[in-house]
Design an enzyme around this catalytic site. Structure first.
Site, PDB file in Angstrom:
ATOM      1  N   ASP A 137      -9.327  -9.684  -2.285  1.00 55.48           N
ATOM      2  CA  ASP A 137      -8.643  -8.383  -2.366  1.00 55.48           C
ATOM      3  C   ASP A 137      -9.480  -7.401  -1.540  1.00 55.48           C
ATOM      4  O   ASP A 137     -10.523  -6.922  -1.987  1.00 55.48           O
ATOM      5  CB  ASP A 137      -8.566  -7.955  -3.837  1.00 55.48           C
TER       6      ASP A 137
ATOM      7  N   LYS B 290      -5.926   3.005   1.772  1.00 60.00           N
ATOM      8  CA  LYS B 290      -7.321   3.414   1.527  1.00 60.00           C
ATOM      9  C   LYS B 290      -8.006   3.571   2.884  1.00 60.00           C
ATOM     10  O   LYS B 290      -7.600   4.416   3.678  1.00 60.00           O
ATOM     11  CB  LYS B 290      -8.000   2.396   0.609  1.00 60.00           C
TER      12      LYS B 290
ATOM     13  N   THR C 167      -4.191  -3.085  -0.162  1.00 64.26           N
ATOM     14  CA  THR C 167      -3.348  -1.907  -0.073  1.00 64.26           C
ATOM     15  C   THR C 167      -3.436  -1.407   1.361  1.00 64.26           C
ATOM     16  O   THR C 167      -4.285  -1.856   2.138  1.00 64.26           O
ATOM     17  CB  THR C 167      -3.821  -0.787  -1.027  1.00 64.26           C
TER      18      THR C 167
ATOM     19  N   GLU D 103      16.889  -6.463   0.284  1.00 59.69           N
ATOM     20  CA  GLU D 103      16.306  -7.616  -0.404  1.00 59.69           C
ATOM     21  C   GLU D 103      16.361  -8.850   0.486  1.00 59.69           C
ATOM     22  O   GLU D 103      17.382  -9.126   1.116  1.00 59.69           O
ATOM     23  CB  GLU D 103      17.081  -7.936  -1.693  1.00 59.69           C
TER      24      GLU D 103
ATOM     25  N   TYR E 192      18.816  -0.640   1.487  1.00 61.40           N
ATOM     26  CA  TYR E 192      18.402  -1.785   0.663  1.00 61.40           C
ATOM     27  C   TYR E 192      18.305  -3.012   1.549  1.00 61.40           C
ATOM     28  O   TYR E 192      19.167  -3.235   2.408  1.00 61.40           O
ATOM     29  CB  TYR E 192      19.415  -2.051  -0.459  1.00 61.40           C
TER      30      TYR E 192
ATOM     31  N   ARG F  88       1.131   4.640   1.205  1.00 62.23           N
ATOM     32  CA  ARG F  88       0.862   3.883  -0.024  1.00 62.23           C
ATOM     33  C   ARG F  88       1.735   2.645  -0.016  1.00 62.23           C
ATOM     34  O   ARG F  88       2.964   2.729  -0.051  1.00 62.23           O
ATOM     35  CB  ARG F  88       1.190   4.714  -1.259  1.00 62.23           C
TER      36      ARG F  88
HETATM   37  N1  DSN Z   1      -7.326   2.873  -7.908  1.00 59.69           N
HETATM   38  C1  DSN Z   1      -8.037   2.274  -6.797  1.00 59.69           C
HETATM   39  C2  DSN Z   1      -9.402   2.805  -6.641  1.00 59.69           C
HETATM   40  O1  DSN Z   1      -9.584   3.992  -6.820  1.00 59.69           O
HETATM   41  O2  DSN Z   1     -10.312   2.080  -6.292  1.00 59.69           O
HETATM   42  C3  DSN Z   1      -8.065   0.799  -6.882  1.00 59.69           C
HETATM   43  O3  DSN Z   1      -6.774   0.329  -6.795  1.00 59.69           O
END
Ligand code: DSN
Length: 416
Positions: free
Chosen positions: A197, A226, A223, A53, A51, A232
């Protein structure tokens, strides 16, 4: 995974089946990828036991001798890779990163302006079903009805009319490059903050094959799993003047303890993303998308905006007399995994819309190039022309499995 096998054979069996699915299928979901073995190892390591924080040097728990260094490395690599003045690497994923950004700058009821969900925006860009649309006055911009492109004049007029505190640029299903300079100019004209984003295209930005929003935006959220091909998780990059507000919003504003194993895996991913081989990978992602898009169009498919500049394309199946859901389900049976997706001004319902979204980050990670893209387009065409022919779908899935066996996916080499 001998220990899981012994302790929990049910979960073990499901993991093994999912491994095989990922190895044997052509995975074209635009937001998915295959991470490296190094990232898999780091994600599954003992850092999950801790942990922490707070932030390095200011934690609420002792024993941070190594965790602080892990997080500082991740922050340094994020700042270096993207040229950012400040980075927060603690958000659990993209939605908490976006919500933290709103918490940093907004009060309930304040106005935000983002791309409409059915036009390619994200739930957290102000969709009514999301906290972003329920706690804020969420206004949206749509794509141009004839070109399917972003119309910056329309966004400007909307911004002048609704005077948002934050303008959001970014998307989950827009196949073109955004003009961050124009977004900045609009934000400046209405005295709004600009949030980008870049979750979908962060890897392309890191690889230098897509313009970077970092110089233009007050805040960039992303994120890490991707096109960036990490674990993740998520990050928020921002100007130094916003650092304190963002850090306070992530913790204690939205989250508790960061997931230190994920933070370490993000650091590993950022190291990989700074390499020459990652640059080549991202260039191939775009090449693959372009050739797939061109080939599909040559076969009579309608692509929103007539093609792509990035890693994804949106196919409107209206002229093929098949819904996106029926097409996606038939393709899945044939070993080709996509998601059904609304197209701009879709006349069908979101749960069975007119389109499918196709992306190339995952297949490029397993080494697919132009020839495989041409083959995929032919398979897609055949499946969509004959979606109820179960024998043909099964035969195609076998063909797909054979093709995949020649391209071992990262992390799944042991299956090939
Ligand atoms: N769920 C994602 C996507 O497939 O584009 C976006 O966060």
């Amino acid at each position: 995974m001998e220990n899981v096998k012994e302790l929990d054979p049910e979960i073990y069996s499901l993991i093994k089946q999912e491994e095989k699915r990922q190895a044997d299928k052509i995975r074209l979901i635009a937001s998915e990828n295959y991470v490296s073995n190094a990232i898999l190892e780091t994600t599954g390591c003992i850092l999950t036991n801790k942990y922490s924080e707070g932030y390095a040097g200011k934690r609420y728990y002792e024993g941070q001798q190594f965790i602080d260094q892990v997080e500082q490395l991740a922050i340094k690599r994020a700042k270096d890779l993207f040229g950012a003045e400040h980075a927060n690497v603690q958000p659990y994923s993209g939605s908490p990163a976006n919500i933290a950004t709103y918490l940093a700058f907004l009060k309930p009821g304040d106005t935000i302006l983002g791309m409409a969900l059915p036009h390619g925006g994200h739930l957290t860009h102000g969709a009514k079903v999301s906290i972003s649309g329920r706690y804020f006055d969420a206004q949206s911009y749509e794509l141009d009805a004839t070109t399917g492109l972003i119309n910056y004049d329309t966004i400007r007029l909307k911004a002048l009319a609704v005077r948002p505190k934050i303008i959001i640029a970014g998307h989950s299903a827009y196949p073109r490059i955004l003009d961050f300079k124009k977004f900045r100019e609009i934000a400046d004209e209405v005295n709004a903050l600009l949030m980008v984003d870049m979750a979908h295209f962060a890897g392309l930005v890191a690889g230098g094959v897509h313009p970077s929003p970092v110089p233009y935006a007050d805040v960039v959220t992303t994120t890490t799993h991707k096109s960036l091909r990490g674990p993740r998780g998520a990050m928020i990059l921002c100007k130094a003047r916003h650092a304190q507000a963002i850090d306070k919003a992530v913790f204690p504003g939205v989250q508790g303890g960061p997931h230190d194993n994920t933070t370490a895996a993000i650091a590993v991913a950022l190291k990989e993303a700074a390499s020459d081989s990652f640059k080549k990978y991202t260039a191939q992602v775009i090449k693959n998308a372009k050739i797939l898009a061109e080939s599909l169009m040559a076969m009579g498919f309608t692509l929103i905006t007539n093609g792509t500049d990035n890693h994804l394309m949106l196919v409107d199946l209206t002229n093929k007399n098949i819904s996106g859901k029926t097409a996606a389900k038939a393709l899945d049976k044939a070993g080709i995994v996509v998601n059904y997706n609304a197209v701009p001004f879709d006349k069908r319902k979101p749960f069975d819309p007119s389109g499918i979204r196709i992306g190339t980050p995952a297949v490029t990670s397993r080494g697919f190039k132009e020839n495989e893209m041409l083959l995929i387009s032919t398979l897609i065409e055949k499946v969509i022309s004959d979606p109820e022919n179960e024998n043909f779908l099964t035969k195609t899935a076998e063909e797909v499995q054979k093709l995949c066996s020649h391209f071992p996916a990262p992390g799944l080499e042991h299956l090939h």
